[in-house]
Design a protein around this motif. Structure first.
Motif, PDB file in Angstrom:
ATOM      1  N   ASP A 174      35.061  44.802  48.234  1.00  0.00           N
ATOM      2  CA  ASP A 174      34.196  43.777  47.636  1.00  0.00           C
ATOM      3  C   ASP A 174      34.492  43.625  46.145  1.00  0.00           C
ATOM      4  N   LEU A 175      34.695  44.745  45.459  1.00  0.00           N
ATOM      5  CA  LEU A 175      35.003  44.690  44.031  1.00  0.00           C
ATOM      6  C   LEU A 175      36.368  44.055  43.778  1.00  0.00           C
ATOM      7  N   ILE A 176      37.315  44.315  44.666  1.00  0.00           N
ATOM      8  CA  ILE A 176      38.640  43.681  44.547  1.00  0.00           C
ATOM      9  C   ILE A 176      38.505  42.169  44.711  1.00  0.00           C
ATOM     10  N   ASP A 177      37.741  41.754  45.715  1.00  0.00           N
ATOM     11  CA  ASP A 177      37.527  40.312  45.956  1.00  0.00           C
ATOM     12  C   ASP A 177      36.880  39.636  44.753  1.00  0.00           C
ATOM     13  N   MET A 178      36.002  40.355  44.065  1.00  0.00           N
ATOM     14  CA  MET A 178      35.310  39.792  42.900  1.00  0.00           C
ATOM     15  C   MET A 178      36.179  39.802  41.653  1.00  0.00           C
ATOM     16  N   GLY A 179      37.330  40.466  41.748  1.00  0.00           N
ATOM     17  CA  GLY A 179      38.214  40.568  40.581  1.00  0.00           C
ATOM     18  C   GLY A 179      37.800  41.659  39.613  1.00  0.00           C
ATOM     19  N   ASN A 180      36.966  42.571  40.069  1.00  0.00           N
ATOM     20  CA  ASN A 180      36.463  43.629  39.209  1.00  0.00           C
ATOM     21  C   ASN A 180      37.119  44.992  39.461  1.00  0.00           C
ATOM     22  N   ALA A 181      38.090  45.028  40.345  1.00  0.00           N
ATOM     23  CA  ALA A 181      38.853  46.245  40.603  1.00  0.00           C
ATOM     24  C   ALA A 181      40.282  45.836  40.917  1.00  0.00           C
ATOM     25  N   TYR A 182      41.222  46.693  40.588  1.00  0.00           N
ATOM     26  CA  TYR A 182      42.625  46.367  40.845  1.00  0.00           C
ATOM     27  C   TYR A 182      43.433  47.628  41.126  1.00  0.00           C
ATOM     28  N   VAL A 183      44.506  47.460  41.901  1.00  0.00           N
ATOM     29  CA  VAL A 183      45.399  48.571  42.207  1.00  0.00           C
ATOM     30  C   VAL A 183      46.454  48.649  41.106  1.00  0.00           C
ATOM     31  N   CYS A 184      46.529  49.813  40.489  1.00  0.00           N
ATOM     32  CA  CYS A 184      47.431  50.026  39.355  1.00  0.00           C
ATOM     33  C   CYS A 184      48.601  50.917  39.763  1.00  0.00           C
ATOM     34  N   LEU A 185      49.807  50.457  39.454  1.00  0.00           N
ATOM     35  CA  LEU A 185      51.023  51.206  39.777  1.00  0.00           C
ATOM     36  C   LEU A 185      51.689  51.773  38.526  1.00  0.00           C
ATOM     37  N   CYS A 186      50.992  51.754  37.415  1.00  0.00           N
ATOM     38  CA  CYS A 186      51.601  52.113  36.130  1.00  0.00           C
ATOM     39  C   CYS A 186      51.691  53.614  35.875  1.00  0.00           C
ATOM     40  N   LYS A 187      51.002  54.387  36.646  1.00  0.00           N
ATOM     41  CA  LYS A 187      51.009  55.848  36.482  1.00  0.00           C
ATOM     42  C   LYS A 187      50.660  56.235  35.035  1.00  0.00           C
ATOM     43  N   ASP A 188      51.469  57.104  34.428  1.00  0.00           N
ATOM     44  CA  ASP A 188      51.156  57.590  33.081  1.00  0.00           C
ATOM     45  C   ASP A 188      51.351  56.529  31.996  1.00  0.00           C
ATOM     46  N   ASP A 189      52.061  55.450  32.327  1.00  0.00           N
ATOM     47  CA  ASP A 189      52.293  54.403  31.331  1.00  0.00           C
ATOM     48  C   ASP A 189      51.033  53.607  31.008  1.00  0.00           C
ATOM     49  N   PHE A 190      50.004  53.759  31.857  1.00  0.00           N
ATOM     50  CA  PHE A 190      48.777  52.981  31.679  1.00  0.00           C
ATOM     51  C   PHE A 190      48.222  53.112  30.259  1.00  0.00           C
ATOM     52  N   ILE A 202      46.805  40.868  37.956  1.00  0.00           N
ATOM     53  CA  ILE A 202      47.191  40.453  39.311  1.00  0.00           C
ATOM     54  C   ILE A 202      45.984  39.840  40.030  1.00  0.00           C
ATOM     55  N   THR A 203      46.225  38.879  40.876  1.00  0.00           N
ATOM     56  CA  THR A 203      45.148  38.170  41.592  1.00  0.00           C
ATOM     57  C   THR A 203      44.460  39.085  42.596  1.00  0.00           C
ATOM     58  N   PRO A 204      43.219  38.776  42.944  1.00  0.00           N
ATOM     59  CA  PRO A 204      42.526  39.558  43.972  1.00  0.00           C
ATOM     60  C   PRO A 204      43.294  39.599  45.291  1.00  0.00           C
ATOM     61  N   GLU A 205      43.955  38.492  45.639  1.00  0.00           N
ATOM     62  CA  GLU A 205      44.700  38.463  46.890  1.00  0.00           C
ATOM     63  C   GLU A 205      45.838  39.480  46.880  1.00  0.00           C
ATOM     64  N   GLU A 206      46.591  39.532  45.769  1.00  0.00           N
ATOM     65  CA  GLU A 206      47.691  40.485  45.669  1.00  0.00           C
ATOM     66  C   GLU A 206      47.161  41.913  45.601  1.00  0.00           C
ATOM     67  N   ASN A 207      46.037  42.087  44.920  1.00  0.00           N
ATOM     68  CA  ASN A 207      45.439  43.420  44.852  1.00  0.00           C
ATOM     69  C   ASN A 207      44.988  43.909  46.225  1.00  0.00           C
ATOM     70  N   MET A 208      44.496  42.993  47.052  1.00  0.00           N
ATOM     71  CA  MET A 208      44.070  43.397  48.392  1.00  0.00           C
ATOM     72  C   MET A 208      45.272  43.860  49.219  1.00  0.00           C
ATOM     73  N   LYS A 209      46.413  43.191  49.019  1.00  0.00           N
ATOM     74  CA  LYS A 209      47.631  43.634  49.722  1.00  0.00           C
ATOM     75  C   LYS A 209      48.020  45.043  49.270  1.00  0.00           C
ATOM     76  N   ARG A 210      47.970  45.236  47.960  1.00  0.00           N
ATOM     77  CA  ARG A 210      48.291  46.570  47.436  1.00  0.00           C
ATOM     78  C   ARG A 210      47.300  47.618  47.965  1.00  0.00           C
ATOM     79  N   TRP A 211      46.049  47.238  48.030  1.00  0.00           N
ATOM     80  CA  TRP A 211      45.011  48.151  48.544  1.00  0.00           C
ATOM     81  C   TRP A 211      45.338  48.600  49.958  1.00  0.00           C
TER      82      TRP A 211
END
Length: 533
Positions: A174-190, A202-211
């Motif tokens: 639900d949070l991903i759909d709202m754009g309030n959560a995202y999947v991060c692949l940056c590891k320590d670079d964050f 990244i868009t909610p749609e792309e984040n859901m795929k990553r999720w």
């Protein structure tokens, strides 16, 4: 008791030129009403301590005084929860990765106190979503339930977070759909991105795929789900904090899923879903509130009222991590080792749940850091068990002596001096005895409840004021006694024959020694666990 007297004598010495014994005694009884049965002992001890304190200079007194906390005003205070508008629901949320300690018990007991005060509901929630570092142990779940019952903490509902993973997944989506959560692949670079990492855009749609890929394709450490917060927050721990991570080989005893929520996410969801109204939380966890409030804002929820408590430090007690390492290294036998501060250890030593509860409540609940000597707990316990514990003789490191001029007799001694209705124990005495004390020549001694003697020669039966009182056992008809002390050493000796009537789990007082609890008995030996003096 001595520590408590020392505290008030020190306080008085900093205020007044002379110290009034009666005033000190009054303060002792006000703080520990159960001591009123020991007035004579308190007066004697107070006089001795006053003399000790007189030898200290002002700086030394001040330094000693700093380690004490004064609870007089706290104890008079009527503790209440803020903004109570309906049914109170609270939760005690331990991680079952190790046995419950007396430190854990503070939050449990105060939660129970408030729930009972407001006729509310207390939830036992096992925060068991760390399957990698603080790994839950299956047996510990049951231990917590048993220990809470021992402390008279009533649980109305039990929840295990590892059984609610699907609930957390749904809220994450639900949070991903709202754009309030995202999947991060940056590891320590964050942390190197001052205005947020690229994944944040990244868009909610792309984040859901990553999720979805986090469940099967991404490896441990390659992807995390973050909650969007203030990326420029002064506290780096708040900036887009991690809500989920991948664990390839989870060691949770109930679930082998590979995608796990972190505590702040699961706790936020549960507190809302179970209608928690008030939370007791350590002051060191204030940042948890800031993290979780973002979730509550995104879902338009109302955050529970939070009451902060200061840290409670017990001198000399081991942490859960230290205990686990000591068990692994075989330095201790287990979680109920007598040297520990776990509830299991204290229970094994005969420390009553009621005493632990009263001790914890006596310190109040506030934001102040409290440093406590575990010996203070024993004062509360003595106030309970002193009346219950029958008296017996036991002699350790025994020395055999022969008393000339004494004729054999059978002596009857009260089982408890304050309760004659309990009867007596009978001991057959010849003229040979075991004693614990190192006897001095030309010193008059009196065997308790028996006779006076000088230089191993009978003097008289009549009580003589100057005779030094010592305990004894006859040279025959005894039982072998072994006591496991709180430092894991063992005392060995002989006890009177009446000990055969003591049941396993029964607390007794070995006169002139200490209180202890019978753990094991056989024809050859009686094994006790030391409680306290």
């Amino acid at each position: 008791m001595k520590d408590l007297i020392f505290k008030y004598v020190l306080q008085a010495s900093m205020k007044y030129s002379s110290i009034d014994v009666n005033s000190i005694v009054g303060k002792i009884i006000a703080e520990r009403p159960e001591y009123k049965n020991f007035i004579k002992d308190i007066i004697k001890e107070t006089k001795d301590i006053i003399e000790e304190v007189k030898k200290l200079d002002a700086d030394e007194r001040k330094k000693h005084l700093e380690r004490f906390t004064f609870y007089k005003e706290e104890r008079k205070k009527e503790y209440e929860l803020p903004n109570v508008g309906g049914k109170v629901v609270m939760r005690f949320a331990p991680n079952p990765n190790g046995a419950m300690s007396i430190g854990h018990s503070r939050q449990a007991i105060w939660n129970d106190f408030f729930v009972k005060k407001y006729n509310g509901e207390l939830i036992l929630r096992f925060d068991d979503t760390d399957p990698k570092v603080k790994i839950p142990e299956k047996k510990v779940y049951k231990w917590f339930e048993e220990d809470l019952e021992y402390l008279d903490v009533k649980i109305h509902k039990k929840v295990r977070q590892s059984s609610r993973l699907k609930v957390y997944y749904k809220h994450a989506e639900d949070l991903i759909d709202m754009g309030n959560a995202y999947v991060c692949l940056c590891k320590d670079d964050f942390k190197n991105y001052k205005d947020g990492c690229p994944c944040r855009e990244i868009t909610p749609e792309e984040n859901m795929k990553r999720w979805k890929l986090m469940f099967r394709d991404y490896g441990e450490g390659t992807a995390v789900l973050r909650i969007k917060t203030d990326i420029h927050h002064p506290n780096p721990a708040i900036r887009d904090w991690i809500a989920f991570r991948i664990v390839n080989n989870p060691k949770n005893p109930f679930s082998k899923e590979r995608l796990w929520p972190l505590l702040n996410f699961a706790s936020a969801i549960d507190d809302h879903e179970f209608n928690v109204t008030h939370i007791l939380r350590g002051v060191d966890l204030k940042s948890s509130v800031e993290r979780q409030e973002y979730i509550y804002k995104y879902f338009s929820w109302s955050y529970p009222e939070t009451v902060y408590t200061g840290k409670l430090f017990f001198r000399g007690l081991k942490s859960t991590t230290e205990i686990k390492n000591m068990i692994k290294e075989k330095k201790i036998d287990g979680w109920d080792d007598v040297r520990l501060g776990t509830i299991g250890s204290l229970k094994r030593r005969g420390i009553r749940g009621e005493a632990i509860r009263n001790f914890i409540l006596s310190m109040g609940v506030n934001k102040n850091e409290v440093k406590v000597d575990i010996n203070n707990l024993y004062s509360f316990n003595k106030g309970i068990i002193d009346k219950e514990s029958n008296r017996y003789f036991a002699v350790f490191d025994p020395k055999k002596i022969r008393i000339e001029g004494f004729k054999s007799r059978r002596v009857k001694i009260s089982i408890h001096p304050d309760f004659p209705e309990r009867g007596y124990r009978a001991i057959n005495c010849g003229n040979e005895f075991y004693v614990q004390d190192n006897l001095q020549r030309d010193r008059l001694y009196r065997f308790m409840h028996l006779f006076n003697f000088l230089n191993n020669t009978f003097v008289s039966d009549k009580l003589v004021k100057d005779a030094k009182l010592i305990h004894w056992v006859p040279s025959s008809g005894n039982v072998k006694v072994e006591v496991l002390m709180d430092d894991n050493t063992k005392l060995k000796g002989y006890g009177e024959e009446s000990l055969k009537k003591v049941n396993i789990g029964e607390t007794v007082q070995f006169e002139r020694n200490f209180f202890c609890i019978l753990e094991e008995k056989s024809k050859d030996k009686f094994i006790y666990i030391y409680s306290h003096r």
